[in-house]
Design a protein around this motif. Structure first.
Motif, short mmCIF file in Angstrom:
data_model
loop_
_atom_site.label_atom_id
_atom_site.label_comp_id
_atom_site.label_asym_id
_atom_site.label_seq_id
_atom_site.Cartn_x
_atom_site.Cartn_y
_atom_site.Cartn_z
N ASP A 164 11.54 -23.55 19.92
CA ASP A 164 12.48 -23.75 21.49
C ASP A 164 11.79 -22.63 22.50
OD1 ASP A 164 14.37 -25.97 21.46
OD2 ASP A 164 14.94 -24.71 19.76
N TRP B 106 21.26 -19.90 17.26
CA TRP B 106 19.80 -19.67 17.02
C TRP B 106 19.12 -19.03 15.80
CZ3 TRP B 106 15.83 -20.28 21.19
CH2 TRP B 106 16.35 -20.85 22.41
N TRP B 107 17.92 -19.41 15.43
CA TRP B 107 17.14 -18.60 14.56
C TRP B 107 16.09 -17.69 15.09
CZ3 TRP B 107 19.12 -18.92 9.90
CH2 TRP B 107 19.70 -20.14 9.33
N ILE B 108 16.05 -16.52 15.04
CA ILE B 108 14.80 -15.79 15.63
C ILE B 108 14.15 -15.23 14.67
CG2 ILE B 108 14.56 -13.59 17.14
CD1 ILE B 108 15.94 -16.15 18.67
N GLY C 48 11.77 -18.76 18.33
CA GLY C 48 13.09 -18.91 18.24
C GLY C 48 13.44 -20.43 18.29
N TRP C 49 14.56 -20.82 17.37
CA TRP C 49 14.95 -22.55 17.41
C TRP C 49 16.54 -22.45 17.65
CZ3 TRP C 49 11.36 -19.87 14.25
CH2 TRP C 49 10.04 -20.74 14.19
N ARG C 50 16.73 -23.41 18.46
CA ARG C 50 18.21 -23.86 18.20
C ARG C 50 18.72 -24.25 17.01
NH1 ARG C 50 16.57 -24.48 23.73
NH2 ARG C 50 17.88 -23.29 25.18
N LYS C 51 19.65 -23.58 16.33
CA LYS C 51 20.15 -24.39 15.04
C LYS C 51 20.46 -25.79 15.11
CE LYS C 51 21.51 -19.88 13.08
NZ LYS C 51 22.59 -18.99 12.39
N TYR D 256 21.99 -13.91 19.55
CA TYR D 256 21.61 -15.23 19.59
C TYR D 256 21.69 -15.87 18.11
CZ TYR D 256 21.24 -15.69 24.60
OH TYR D 256 21.34 -15.97 25.99
N SER D 257 21.32 -14.94 17.30
CA SER D 257 21.07 -15.65 15.98
C SER D 257 22.38 -15.40 15.03
CB SER D 257 20.12 -14.96 15.22
OG SER D 257 19.78 -15.53 13.80
#
Length: 194
Positions: free
Chosen positions: A115, A72-74, A95-98, A62-63
């Protein structure tokens, strides 16, 4: 006649909750919510292992986009500031969606609502994680939350719905899990408990 030193001591304001949090000794983690400072020791081995392995399982696809969609950022233990220096939580993983947070913050404060958050439960933190932090995350519209319990070997997954949580599933033992928001990969729970 007032002594100058005595008078200036009386005028000093006590440190803010964030100043108290920032001054905690090494090895003690702090968070602020509902107007209180909460502290807890660093995690135990099983707690740290579950968090590290879960983060690794999600971070690659995901990242980094390795075997998954990317985007994503994890982050391990980010300092989330829902209200700068007043509502501060430190989940085990977030985690954030970029597309929502294109760049990481320069400093240590993360001020974009994540998120997804994950709390790894322990006997000393479970009441706070469930009773204080989960409602806080829902009230600030975190999209998804997971609770991982190394002792009972469970993963509970939740999605936000109108300021409260809807249970997506409880997974146990050696289940192989596909669950939002990371449902394009399979998470082997047995790896978290090894």
């Amino acid at each position: 006649m007032l002594d100058f030193h005595e008078d200036s001591a009386q005028l000093r304001t006590p440190p803010s909750l964030y100043e108290q949090l920032y001054a905690l000794p090494e090895g003690v983690r702090g968070e602020i919510f509902n107007g209180r400072l909460y502290t807890q020791p660093r995690p135990t081995g099983p707690h740290a292992l579950a968090s590290s392995r879960l983060g690794t399982d999600i971070e690659g696809p995901y990242s980094r986009g390795r075997g998954g969609p990317g985007g994503w950022w994890i982050i391990d233990e980010p300092e989330l500031h829902f209200i700068r220096d007043r509502e501060v939580a430190v989940p085990d993983l977030a985690g954030w969606r970029k597309m929502r947070m294109p760049r990481l913050p320069e400093g240590h404060r993360f001020e974009v609502v994540p998120d997804w958050v994950c709390e790894v439960l322990s006997p000393s933190t479970e009441d706070i994680d469930r009773g204080e932090k989960m409602p806080l995350y829902a009230s600030y519209a975190v999209g998804h939350a997971w609770l991982v319990d190394p002792e009972s070997r469970t993963l509970e997954a939740y999605a936000a719905t109108h300021g409260s949580w809807r249970l997506l599933g409880i997974f146990r033992g050696d289940d192989q899990v596909r669950v939002a928001p990371f449902d394009t990969i399979v998470i082997h729970l047995a790896d978290l408990w090894a």
